[in-house]
Design a protein around this motif. Structure first.
Motif, PDB file in Angstrom:
ATOM      1  N   LEU A   1       1.124  -7.468  13.585  1.00  0.00           N
ATOM      2  CA  LEU A   1       0.779  -6.982  12.267  1.00  0.00           C
ATOM      3  C   LEU A   1      -0.747  -6.903  12.091  1.00  0.00           C
ATOM      4  O   LEU A   1      -1.443  -7.893  12.332  1.00  0.00           O
ATOM      5  CB  LEU A   1       1.383  -7.898  11.206  1.00  0.00           C
ATOM      6  CG  LEU A   1       1.226  -7.451   9.753  1.00  0.00           C
ATOM      7  CD1 LEU A   1       2.050  -6.203   9.491  1.00  0.00           C
ATOM      8  CD2 LEU A   1       1.645  -8.565   8.802  1.00  0.00           C
ATOM      9  N   ILE A   2      -1.254  -5.732  11.701  1.00  0.00           N
ATOM     10  CA  ILE A   2      -2.705  -5.594  11.479  1.00  0.00           C
ATOM     11  C   ILE A   2      -3.023  -5.145  10.045  1.00  0.00           C
ATOM     12  O   ILE A   2      -4.179  -5.116   9.637  1.00  0.00           O
ATOM     13  CB  ILE A   2      -3.340  -4.600  12.479  1.00  0.00           C
ATOM     14  CG1 ILE A   2      -2.698  -3.209  12.353  1.00  0.00           C
ATOM     15  CG2 ILE A   2      -3.222  -5.125  13.910  1.00  0.00           C
ATOM     16  CD1 ILE A   2      -3.434  -2.128  13.134  1.00  0.00           C
ATOM     17  N   GLY A   3      -1.983  -4.761   9.280  1.00  0.00           N
ATOM     18  CA  GLY A   3      -2.211  -4.331   7.908  1.00  0.00           C
ATOM     19  C   GLY A   3      -0.912  -3.966   7.226  1.00  0.00           C
ATOM     20  O   GLY A   3       0.160  -3.974   7.836  1.00  0.00           O
ATOM     21  N   VAL A   4      -1.016  -3.592   5.907  1.00  0.00           N
ATOM     22  CA  VAL A   4       0.172  -3.250   5.120  1.00  0.00           C
ATOM     23  C   VAL A   4      -0.161  -2.061   4.224  1.00  0.00           C
ATOM     24  O   VAL A   4      -1.253  -1.987   3.652  1.00  0.00           O
ATOM     25  CB  VAL A   4       0.639  -4.421   4.226  1.00  0.00           C
ATOM     26  CG1 VAL A   4       1.948  -4.057   3.526  1.00  0.00           C
ATOM     27  CG2 VAL A   4       0.791  -5.694   5.011  1.00  0.00           C
ATOM     28  N   ILE A   5       0.790  -1.117   4.140  1.00  0.00           N
ATOM     29  CA  ILE A   5       0.709  -0.038   3.146  1.00  0.00           C
ATOM     30  C   ILE A   5       1.782  -0.315   2.111  1.00  0.00           C
ATOM     31  O   ILE A   5       2.976  -0.340   2.431  1.00  0.00           O
ATOM     32  CB  ILE A   5       0.938   1.349   3.795  1.00  0.00           C
ATOM     33  CG1 ILE A   5      -0.175   1.692   4.780  1.00  0.00           C
ATOM     34  CG2 ILE A   5       1.056   2.427   2.733  1.00  0.00           C
ATOM     35  CD1 ILE A   5      -1.528   1.939   4.149  1.00  0.00           C
ATOM     36  N   ARG A   6       1.383  -0.547   0.838  1.00  0.00           N
ATOM     37  CA  ARG A   6       2.333  -0.840  -0.238  1.00  0.00           C
ATOM     38  C   ARG A   6       2.383   0.333  -1.205  1.00  0.00           C
ATOM     39  O   ARG A   6       1.427   1.120  -1.306  1.00  0.00           O
ATOM     40  CB  ARG A   6       1.923  -2.115  -0.957  1.00  0.00           C
ATOM     41  CG  ARG A   6       1.923  -3.367  -0.074  1.00  0.00           C
ATOM     42  CD  ARG A   6       1.607  -4.606  -0.875  1.00  0.00           C
ATOM     43  NE  ARG A   6       1.668  -5.812  -0.053  1.00  0.00           N
ATOM     44  CZ  ARG A   6       0.615  -6.350   0.556  1.00  0.00           C
ATOM     45  NH1 ARG A   6      -0.584  -5.781   0.434  1.00  0.00           N
ATOM     46  NH2 ARG A   6       0.756  -7.444   1.279  1.00  0.00           N
ATOM     47  N   GLU A   7       3.474   0.428  -1.981  1.00  0.00           N
ATOM     48  CA  GLU A   7       3.662   1.575  -2.878  1.00  0.00           C
ATOM     49  C   GLU A   7       2.569   1.649  -3.939  1.00  0.00           C
ATOM     50  O   GLU A   7       2.145   2.740  -4.327  1.00  0.00           O
ATOM     51  CB  GLU A   7       5.053   1.545  -3.514  1.00  0.00           C
ATOM     52  CG  GLU A   7       5.327   0.343  -4.380  1.00  0.00           C
ATOM     53  CD  GLU A   7       6.734   0.394  -4.992  1.00  0.00           C
ATOM     54  OE1 GLU A   7       7.399   1.437  -4.834  1.00  0.00           O
ATOM     55  OE2 GLU A   7       7.147  -0.597  -5.608  1.00  0.00           O
ATOM     56  N   GLU A   8       2.077   0.485  -4.408  1.00  0.00           N
ATOM     57  CA  GLU A   8       1.036   0.526  -5.433  1.00  0.00           C
ATOM     58  C   GLU A   8      -0.277   1.071  -4.872  1.00  0.00           C
ATOM     59  O   GLU A   8      -1.049   1.707  -5.569  1.00  0.00           O
ATOM     60  CB  GLU A   8       0.814  -0.864  -6.065  1.00  0.00           C
ATOM     61  CG  GLU A   8       0.423  -1.971  -5.108  1.00  0.00           C
ATOM     62  CD  GLU A   8       1.606  -2.752  -4.588  1.00  0.00           C
ATOM     63  OE1 GLU A   8       1.408  -3.909  -4.179  1.00  0.00           O
ATOM     64  OE2 GLU A   8       2.742  -2.209  -4.598  1.00  0.00           O
ATOM     65  N   GLN A   9      -0.516   0.827  -3.562  1.00  0.00           N
ATOM     66  CA  GLN A   9      -1.716   1.386  -2.937  1.00  0.00           C
ATOM     67  C   GLN A   9      -1.649   2.906  -2.892  1.00  0.00           C
ATOM     68  O   GLN A   9      -2.624   3.589  -3.210  1.00  0.00           O
ATOM     69  CB  GLN A   9      -1.862   0.864  -1.495  1.00  0.00           C
ATOM     70  CG  GLN A   9      -2.407  -0.544  -1.411  1.00  0.00           C
ATOM     71  CD  GLN A   9      -2.455  -0.975   0.035  1.00  0.00           C
ATOM     72  OE1 GLN A   9      -1.401  -1.189   0.651  1.00  0.00           O
ATOM     73  NE2 GLN A   9      -3.653  -1.100   0.560  1.00  0.00           N
TER      74      GLN A   9
END
Length: 580
Positions: free
Chosen positions: A114-122
């Motif tokens: 894991l190196i990062g996250v894309i979330r719906e609020e972003q």
């Protein structure tokens, strides 16, 4: 650069604010960690730190409802089937994946870590921010468009009214945006588009301002097949109309001046230099017949500029095709037909495998100049006559006839009438070629042009040889004017080049004039000496002066009598006495 979502990569916007826990960690502790960091998700990894699953608040609420044991390892509750993305895909793809799979986040992995996250609020915040940015840029673009732009929704309310609309119609955007267009402009073309949903292009109309002229185009707007409004662009053509009128006026003036210049200037007819009366008269005839299709026969001694005249006629005729000069004396007798009409591949031994286009085909819609026409063999004279009559040719070795549209200008320094009498030239071809006859005066009959030509050749030849234009002694001019120039303009040009090359200290002096010119001028001057008998001397002077007056007047006896300041009857009497 405009930021379009398709070009934005995950690595540039992904969040690095995330929690990772090992799969053996207790569920309760993991929940506390989430609450402590105010996050909605937690990612589960194995001992090698590779992602194995994730747990979200949604999952936790479901677990609470079921009242499962909170002290069990988190691996018992995590979602194992997770969708991951790499850092180099674009944000628009992420949004589509999340919508399709009904998920609120996408882990970004590299080598399963894991190196990062894309979330719906972003994504939502990013797109909202870009929408604002894009709206500002779009507004700036619309306000910088040269045309007046108006956009209305399907109800006719104005949603866009740019700065040029304000300027053209003198209505502020703050006054019209959000209001119905028909309340301001009840006859607006855009209202017709709203009504019938069909485009209207380039319609001229006068807005309320009387000092403007406007062209309008209006188009309906459809999104996914649904009609949502209409847009119009109005171009202020007032200045264009004024410029168009001025340009039209200037073109008319230019055409008139060109026609007048052509009437009175001899120098504009090709590269013909000179202002003697005989030359100007010949130019006038050439100019008159140039725009017809008549065949022209140019007569004149060698070096009088027959090809220069032929080129000038072609250029003035404005024929679309080429000017193709042919020296009939330079073509071997056996090659005339193939040169004139071309040949097909393999038509004879030595013929090109591709065949060859002939002179007449090459000059289609143009002009063929047949120099030294008197040297055309008799068998070719018959074939040339047929081409001129039928306006078609056939290549050597070919069966197909080819239509041609060619204007023929021919030239010779021989007496064709005498050659016809001796049966050396066909009379029917002569009459076909000699629809209009132009006789070029020799240089000795254009004495006033000699100085003009000397000046022209000095400039031209010095430019070609990279030399400064030299001074020329007046005695040299006198000698050159008194020489007979049997080689005419060609001989004069060669002589000037001789003088330019040999002159010292940039001055042309008598001592570098070729000896043969000096000898002939001396003999001519001696010949011009008058006899001691006064009656004979007077007669000689009268003959010379009468001849000169006739030359100046172009043979017009009434004009010549005026020049001589004597009655016309006296001139006739003296011409009769002196057999002039």
């Amino acid at each position: 650069m405009f930021l379009i979502p398709k070009t934005v990569l995950v690595k540039d916007v992904m969040s690095k604010n995330f929690i990772m826990v090992y799969e053996e960690e207790k569920f309760k502790l993991c929940l506390e960690e989430m609450l402590k960091n105010n996050l909605t998700d937690i990612f589960v990894i194995d001992k090698n730190k590779k992602i194995k699953g994730l747990l979200s608040l949604t999952d936790i609420s479901r677990i609470k409802i079921k009242k499962l044991n909170e002290y069990l390892p988190i691996k018992n509750f995590m979602t194992k089937k997770i969708i991951t993305v790499t850092k180099n895909i674009n944000l628009l793809e992420c949004r589509n994946i999340m919508i399709k799979n009904k998920i609120a986040r996408l882990p970004v992995v590299e080598n399963e870590m894991l190196i990062g996250v894309i979330r719906e609020e972003q994504i939502r915040d990013y797109f909202y921010m870009k929408m604002e940015e894009l709206g500002m840029k779009l507004n700036h673009i619309i306000n910088n468009i040269h045309e007046a732009v108006c956009v209305v929704d399907k109800e006719g309310y104005v949603v866009i009214w740019n700065k040029n609309s304000e300027k053209l119609y003198r209505v502020k955007g703050s006054d019209i945006i959000g209001k119905k267009l028909k309340d301001f402009f009840p006859k607006a073309i855009l209202l017709k588009v709203l009504e019938n949903k069909k485009a209207i292009s380039d319609v001229y109309h006068s807005p309320p301002r009387k000092d403007t002229d406007v062209v309008v185009s209006a188009h309906p707007i459809f999104i996914d097949g649904e009609f949502v409004g209409a847009v119009s662009t109005d171009r202020d053509i007032t200045q264009v109309k004024k410029l168009s009128y001025q340009l039209e006026k200037a073109n008319s003036t230019l055409k008139f001046l060109e026609s007048e210049f052509k009437k009175f200037s001899s120098s504009n007819f090709g590269n013909i230099i000179g202002r003697s009366e005989k030359l100007i008269k010949t130019i006038e005839i050439a100019r008159q017949v140039a725009k017809t299709n008549a065949s022209i026969l140019i007569l004149g001694e060698s070096g009088t500029g027959k090809e220069v005249f032929a080129r000038a006629i072609h250029e003035y005729s404005q024929r679309e095709g080429l000017f193709v000069p042919v020296n009939c004396s330079a073509i071997p007798s056996e090659l005339f037909e193939s040169e004139f009409f071309g040949y097909e591949a393999g038509a004879f031994t030595g013929a090109s495998k591709k065949g060859k286009i002939g002179i007449f085909e090459l000059a289609h819609n143009g002009t063929v100049f047949l120099d030294e026409i008197a040297d055309l063999p008799m068998h070719m004279q018959a074939k040339l006559l047929r081409v001129l009559q039928e306006k078609e040719i056939r290549r050597v070795g070919g069966e197909k006839t080819i239509n041609i549209n060619v204007r023929v200008i021919s030239a010779t320094n021989k007496n064709l009438v005498e050659m016809i009498e001796k049966e050396q030239f066909r009379d029917d071809l002569y009459y076909r070629l000699n629809v209009v006859e132009l006789s070029l005066p020799p240089l000795r009959e254009r004495q006033g042009d000699i100085v003009i030509l000397i000046n022209y050749f000095l400039r031209e030849l010095c430019d070609q040889n990279g030399k400064q234009i030299p001074q020329i002694e007046s005695e040299v001019i006198d000698i050159l004017q008194n020489y007979e120039w049997k080689g005419n303009i060609r001989e004069l040009k060669n002589t000037i080049e001789h003088l330019i090359v040999l002159c010292k200290e940039n001055i042309i002096t008598k001592d570098i004039i070729p000896n043969y010119i000096l000898e002939k001028v001396r003999k001519r001057v001696k010949k011009d000496e008058y006899p001691m008998d006064l009656n004979e001397a007077v007669s000689k002077v009268e003959v010379e002066i009468i001849k000169k007056a006739l030359e100046i007047s172009g043979g017009n006896k009434a004009k010549a009598a005026k020049i001589l300041n004597i009655p016309r009857s006296t001139l006739y009497y003296k011409m009769d006495i002196y057999k002039i």
